[in-house]
Design an enzyme around this catalytic site. Structure first.
Site, short mmCIF file in Angstrom:
data_model
loop_
_atom_site.label_atom_id
_atom_site.label_comp_id
_atom_site.label_asym_id
_atom_site.label_seq_id
_atom_site.Cartn_x
_atom_site.Cartn_y
_atom_site.Cartn_z
N GLU A 12 0.81 -1.22 0.00
CA GLU A 12 0.00 0.00 0.00
C GLU A 12 0.85 1.28 0.00
OE1 GLU A 12 -4.15 -1.49 2.03
OE2 GLU A 12 -2.44 -1.23 3.36
N GLY A 87 -12.46 -3.78 1.06
CA GLY A 87 -13.50 -4.62 0.46
C GLY A 87 -14.78 -3.79 0.31
N GLU A 182 -8.01 -1.28 9.40
CA GLU A 182 -7.18 -0.30 10.13
C GLU A 182 -7.81 1.07 10.33
OE1 GLU A 182 -6.00 -1.76 7.22
OE2 GLU A 182 -4.92 -3.39 8.21
N ASP A 205 -11.76 -5.88 -3.60
CA ASP A 205 -12.59 -7.09 -3.62
C ASP A 205 -13.97 -6.74 -3.10
OD1 ASP A 205 -10.73 -7.20 -0.96
OD2 ASP A 205 -12.78 -7.82 -0.52
N1 ADE Z 1 -9.26 -5.09 2.92
C1 ADE Z 1 -9.46 -5.34 1.62
N2 ADE Z 1 -10.44 -6.24 1.45
C2 ADE Z 1 -10.88 -6.56 2.69
C3 ADE Z 1 -11.86 -7.45 3.16
N3 ADE Z 1 -12.61 -8.18 2.35
N4 ADE Z 1 -12.03 -7.55 4.51
C4 ADE Z 1 -11.28 -6.82 5.34
N5 ADE Z 1 -10.33 -5.97 4.94
C5 ADE Z 1 -10.12 -5.84 3.62
#
Ligand code: ADE
Length: 243
Positions: A12, A87, A182, A205
């Site tokens: 990142e 996500g 975070e 995702d």
């Molecule tokens: N960071 C990126 N994707 C995530 C997910 N599915 N759950 C928690 N943190 C994430």
């Protein structure tokens, strides 16, 4: 002004760095020094008139809180910009989309047994809000560069979510748009020290059954989308300082 730039994973913050095998070289910034502190590496650098401290915390709320507090208390940063991936919870967010947090909460903080709402502990608050001014700067950058920047509620917890049921629960309980591991802990630290902060995430995702696969596939690309936007924000912050 001294600005903290942090992510959770090397990937990142790596777009800011040109990693060589032995030593990360700063790509954009004029390097000043690298310091190991509390088992993390902090790069101090200069970008035009700005002092920069760049670091990745390692994954999770505790690591992120430690790094944010170190950036503020030890390195004396005046402002914190977080960059990384998340996500999607909202169906409007697709892989690669940028989302700026308007509020952050902890979806795994639970003392509901005592009658408190999810995400709440006494003397705390469910939602912590980032700096309005930094959100305005982000909007101005997005408008100028014709970048679609979405805004939304980010829910944080020490869990990688790859489960449609848990995702739905977080969506319903916190009205969340995106989830990560975070942001809210950084928000709590910055809020406690009264340091303006901004949390930006690019979607990697959809927190569903394919999440782990998609995360691996899109981490680097989405991390770059987020870090490029943060670079543009730095330019804007500099131009506002000069005015
Ligand atoms: N960071 C990126 N994707 C995530 C997910 N599915 N759950 C928690 N943190 C994430």
């Amino acid at each position: 002004m001294k600005i903290a730039i942090m992510g959770a994973m090397l990937e990142e913050v790596d777009p800011f760095l040109e990693s060589s095998e032995h030593e990360p070289l700063l790509r954009f910034f004029k390097k000043h020094s690298d310091t190991e502190y509390g088992s993390n590496l902090y790069h101090e650098a200069k970008y035009k008139d700005l002092d920069i401290v760049l670091s990745y915390s390692k994954i999770g709320k505790v690591n992120a809180a430690l790094t944010a507090a170190t950036m503020i208390e030890h390195f004396e940063c005046d402002m914190l910009l977080f960059t990384g991936v998340a996500g999607a919870v909202s169906p409007d967010l697709k892989i690669g989309d940028l989302v700026a947090a308007t509020q952050l909460c902890q979806h795994d903080l639970d003392i509901t047994a005592f009658g408190h709402p999810h995400g709440y502990v006494p003397e705390g608050k469910v939602y912590v809000e980032p700096s309005r001014e930094l959100l305005h700067i982000a909007k101005a950058v997005a408008d100028e560069k014709n970048i679609t920047l979405k805004k939304g509620i980010i829910a944080t917890g020490d869990q990688f979510i790859a489960d449609p049921e848990r995702k739905e629960w977080i969506a319903k309980t916190f009205d969340a748009d995106a989830i990560e591991m975070e942001g809210a802990s950084v928000a709590v630290v910055c809020d406690a020290f009264d340091v303006p902060f901004f949390v930006l995430r690019a979607i990697s995702d959809a927190a569903d059954m394919d999440a782990a696969f998609d995360f691996d596939e899109f981490l680097k690309h989405s991390a770059k989308v987020s870090s490029s936007f943060i670079m543009a924000m730095l330019e804007k912050i500099i131009s506002k300082q000069v005015q």
